[in-house]
Structure formats: C-alpha cells, structure tokens
Design a protein around this motif. Sequence first.
Motif, PDB file in Angstrom:
ATOM      1  N   SER A 123     -19.352  -3.381  10.516  1.00  0.00           N
ATOM      2  CA  SER A 123     -20.756  -2.988  10.593  1.00  0.00           C
ATOM      3  C   SER A 123     -21.514  -3.312   9.305  1.00  0.00           C
ATOM      4  CB  SER A 123     -20.871  -1.494  10.895  1.00  0.00           C
ATOM      5  OG  SER A 123     -20.297  -0.724   9.846  1.00  0.00           O
ATOM      6  N   ILE A 124     -20.814  -3.336   8.183  1.00  0.00           N
ATOM      7  CA  ILE A 124     -21.473  -3.496   6.889  1.00  0.00           C
ATOM      8  C   ILE A 124     -22.193  -4.839   6.776  1.00  0.00           C
ATOM      9  CG2 ILE A 124     -19.384  -4.407   5.780  1.00  0.00           C
ATOM     10  CD1 ILE A 124     -22.064  -2.146   4.162  1.00  0.00           C
ATOM     11  N   VAL A 125     -21.667  -5.894   7.382  1.00  0.00           N
ATOM     12  CA  VAL A 125     -22.273  -7.214   7.231  1.00  0.00           C
ATOM     13  C   VAL A 125     -23.563  -7.343   8.044  1.00  0.00           C
ATOM     14  CG1 VAL A 125     -20.074  -8.333   6.716  1.00  0.00           C
ATOM     15  CG2 VAL A 125     -20.876  -8.228   9.088  1.00  0.00           C
ATOM     16  N   ALA A 126     -23.781  -6.424   8.975  1.00  0.00           N
ATOM     17  CA  ALA A 126     -25.017  -6.434   9.765  1.00  0.00           C
ATOM     18  C   ALA A 126     -26.055  -5.469   9.202  1.00  0.00           C
ATOM     19  CB  ALA A 126     -24.713  -6.067  11.219  1.00  0.00           C
ATOM     20  N   ILE A 147     -22.422   3.889   8.460  1.00  0.00           N
ATOM     21  CA  ILE A 147     -22.949   2.899   9.390  1.00  0.00           C
ATOM     22  C   ILE A 147     -21.858   2.544  10.393  1.00  0.00           C
ATOM     23  CG2 ILE A 147     -24.088   0.669   9.605  1.00  0.00           C
ATOM     24  CD1 ILE A 147     -25.567   2.831   7.946  1.00  0.00           C
ATOM     25  N   VAL A 148     -22.132   2.826  11.670  1.00  0.00           N
ATOM     26  CA  VAL A 148     -21.096   2.797  12.698  1.00  0.00           C
ATOM     27  C   VAL A 148     -21.432   1.801  13.811  1.00  0.00           C
ATOM     28  CG1 VAL A 148     -19.980   4.194  14.487  1.00  0.00           C
ATOM     29  CG2 VAL A 148     -20.462   5.187  12.247  1.00  0.00           C
ATOM     30  N   SER A 158     -16.511   1.108  10.470  1.00  0.00           N
ATOM     31  CA  SER A 158     -17.698   1.686   9.841  1.00  0.00           C
ATOM     32  C   SER A 158     -17.583   1.607   8.324  1.00  0.00           C
ATOM     33  CB  SER A 158     -17.863   3.148  10.265  1.00  0.00           C
ATOM     34  OG  SER A 158     -16.709   3.904   9.937  1.00  0.00           O
ATOM     35  N   SER A 159     -18.741   1.684   7.667  1.00  0.00           N
ATOM     36  CA  SER A 159     -18.803   1.697   6.204  1.00  0.00           C
ATOM     37  C   SER A 159     -19.814   2.739   5.754  1.00  0.00           C
ATOM     38  CB  SER A 159     -19.199   0.323   5.660  1.00  0.00           C
ATOM     39  OG  SER A 159     -18.199  -0.647   5.904  1.00  0.00           O
ATOM     40  N   LYS A 174     -18.397   2.652   0.354  1.00  0.00           N
ATOM     41  CA  LYS A 174     -17.008   2.513   0.813  1.00  0.00           C
ATOM     42  C   LYS A 174     -17.025   1.665   2.087  1.00  0.00           C
ATOM     43  CE  LYS A 174     -12.790   5.164   1.656  1.00  0.00           C
ATOM     44  NZ  LYS A 174     -12.190   6.518   1.795  1.00  0.00           N
ATOM     45  N   THR A 175     -16.394   0.502   2.036  1.00  0.00           N
ATOM     46  CA  THR A 175     -16.445  -0.414   3.171  1.00  0.00           C
ATOM     47  C   THR A 175     -15.223  -0.278   4.073  1.00  0.00           C
ATOM     48  OG1 THR A 175     -15.428  -2.182   1.861  1.00  0.00           O
ATOM     49  CG2 THR A 175     -17.835  -2.087   1.896  1.00  0.00           C
ATOM     50  N   ASP A 176     -15.464  -0.496   5.366  1.00  0.00           N
ATOM     51  CA  ASP A 176     -14.389  -0.538   6.367  1.00  0.00           C
ATOM     52  C   ASP A 176     -13.459   0.667   6.260  1.00  0.00           C
ATOM     53  OD1 ASP A 176     -15.517  -3.025   6.894  1.00  0.00           O
ATOM     54  OD2 ASP A 176     -14.131  -4.069   5.573  1.00  0.00           O
TER      55      ASP A 176
END
Length: 430
Positions: A123-126, A147-148, A158-159, A174-176
Amino acid sequence: MKKYIICLLAILVTYVGHSQNVAPAPVQSKRILFTGGVAHIGTGEVIQNSAIGFEKGKLTLVADATVIRIDGSAYDTIINIAGKHVYPGLIEMNSIIGLSEIESVRSTSDYAETGGINPSVRSIVAYNTDSKITPTVRSNGVLIAQIVPLGGVVSGQSSVVQLDAWNYEDAAIKTDEGIHLNWPSLRINHSDKADEEEKQKERSDKAIADIRVLFADAKAYALQRNPKEKNIDLESMRGLFNGTKKLYVHCNFVKEIIAAVGFCRELGIKMVLVGGTDSWMVTALLIENKIPVVLENIHRLPSRDDEDVDQPYKLPYLLKKAGVQFAVSVSGFWQAQNLSFQTGTTAGYGLSKEEALMAVTSTPAEILGISDFNGTLTKGKDATFVISTGDLLDMRSSVVTDAYIQGRYVNLDDTRKHSYRKYQAKYGLK
C-alpha cells in the motif's frame, strides 16, 4: 456520455482550483518549550500544569511545571498555553487515507488490486502525500495513519505513515508491517434470493481450504533460507512466520472469529482482529491468545435486531472490562477527521476520557509496533502532538490550534477552511 464527461471534468477542475497546496513543514531548528497546558499523556495520566520541551524532533521534557525548576536559557522559544490541552497525535488504523481522493471517481482510488490473492501488494507505494484529504484530517488531530489495502481474500501489506511529507519515502514510519486477510463469511443467508444452504457452505469451505493451502505453502517457503526460485507472494509472507509481521484478520461474527483464531494459533502467527463486532462474546478466547481488536465505526447501528441500540457505543467498554486490548478506527479516508469524536462517544458509554484517548494513541502504537517513538507524550519519543483549546474528543469544544509532527510545525490550513474564508468574504461576515 460527452455531457457526463464534461460535467465530471468541471467538478474536478473546481475541486483542484479550490484546494490549498500546503507544503510540508521544515525540519525543527529551535528548542521549544510549552508551559501551562493540560497534558494528556496517553497512558491515563493527566498533568494539569505541564512543561513540554522538545528539540530535534524529540521530546526532551514532559513534566509537572509546579514541581520542577525550568531553565529558560535552555530554550530558544517559550510559549505559555495556559487553558489549552495537549494530546499525542491521534493514530488512525485501518485507513485508506492517501489511497483515495474522490469516492465517485474510480480513477482517483488506488486501494485495491485485481485478483483475490495479493499478499505482495504494498500500500505504501500508492500512498499520495499530495492528497487534499490529508490536511482536513490533520485539522482534527490525526497525525499518523495505518495505510491498508482492500479487496480480495488477501489484500496485501499495510504501512504506517506520518501525515506531513513530500513523498511516501519521507512519510513512512514503518513499512509493510502486516498482511491483511478477509476471512470468508460463515453466516448462512436465508433470504429468498440466496443460494441453497449447502451451496453457501461449500463456498465457505472452499475459500477456507484455499487460504489453508496458501499459508501452508508460505510456511514451507519461509523455512527455506535461500530458495532457488523466488516467489514474491510467498516471500512477502515470510515475516508472518518469523514474527516480524502481523496478520490482520478482518471479520466480525463469532463463527468467523473463532475459526480465524484457531487458524492463526495452528500456524503460530501473530493475529490482530479487525472489525470484531462480536468480539465481546469471545473475550476469553481473545485474551488467551493475546489478540488485540481494531474496532470499526463506533457511530453505526447494531448488527442484529435483538441487540441493544447502543451496542456499538458500549463495545469498547465491554472489551476494556474483560481485559481485551483494543483500538478504535473509522476505516475510511475523509471519515478519519471524525476519529476523535467517534472515540469521544465511547466515553459516554463506560470508558473514561483518558481510557478513550488511549484507544487512538498508545494502544494503536503498541499494536503497530511503533510505541517506542509514538503514541504517548513521553521523554525521548517523537514530538508528535496537537494542542486544542478544548476537549479533543468533544466536537462541541474541540478546536485544534497547533500540531507538530516529529517537532515540525504543521500548517493546519485545508480546503474546508479555505471555503469558509471565501464565503465569509462573499457575504461580508468577516
């Protein structure tokens, strides 16, 4: 169709034209001290006359101003906020902030992928840091969000982000950090248009069987240190089996909750229950397996005709009374601006105000694994907090006047305030 497209473009142009581009705040350069405010720490503690200092984005002082000696020379700026309240930045879990802009325009939404099994989706890249929704959310105290991704059986990863950044790399806290699984419904639909009961059961059984196959493959893959052939889906699930990721299971009713808990227990996976409408019925099971609950949308109707009309409002209290760890979310994007007010409702149905505050500050931080630097007003943690002239959880008195993210002063202007000023001027109300 041409008329429809022209109208749609006109709406989009108007929306963009009326939006205010608020640039992210620069890095904190001064040593700042706030005195005299009522500090709500986020642990249940309240300091009536506080001294809160921070430098280089970190809290260096959180104390009772009546019992310490303050060295004014140690700070570049000292601000008296007597009569105001200070809170940790609110944390919205299970959100699509930055993934969707206009609900009725599909091209502005990027929160779901095609297909049903997408554990490798990130989700983080979007995440869009230029969203015009984000400033409206910050204005009511929400400074951090999970972000889910949505959709399918396994939605993706999510991140956690802070809501003031130039790009998603800067926003990421915090990613992934977890994978999201939508547990198949085990309820039988008895309406006239529904399929036969046996067909419904067959669908549910097949869906669960497919989930078991996927996770069995992922576990076997995780046991290989250097697999000859990389599988991006199974690689993304490796963290579930070494404890570095959590599995967020989305389901609401007793049968689904019991089945999901048993599934995660068999595989040794850390589980977080999202939704949990019936979680109050299985509190012993949740406590035994140390499973926290992320509640959705306190402001809703009961799920059954025979439930108390205030069941959603008192659900947090029932979990608190039983000893289940829980957080509160509104599960949306623009709806997150009401997170504080929905949480405040729980304080009228059994929880104290400070217990309600914990459900959107310290508890989400613990669930997300960011409690070492977020979630409470504690020395050494990030200087991420908001200042309000009234009770942040009360829509009648809450007015957020200032916000800081990692010590940076955040501009709280947004599209709603822009429109307010515009029409004040139009009708001569200034």
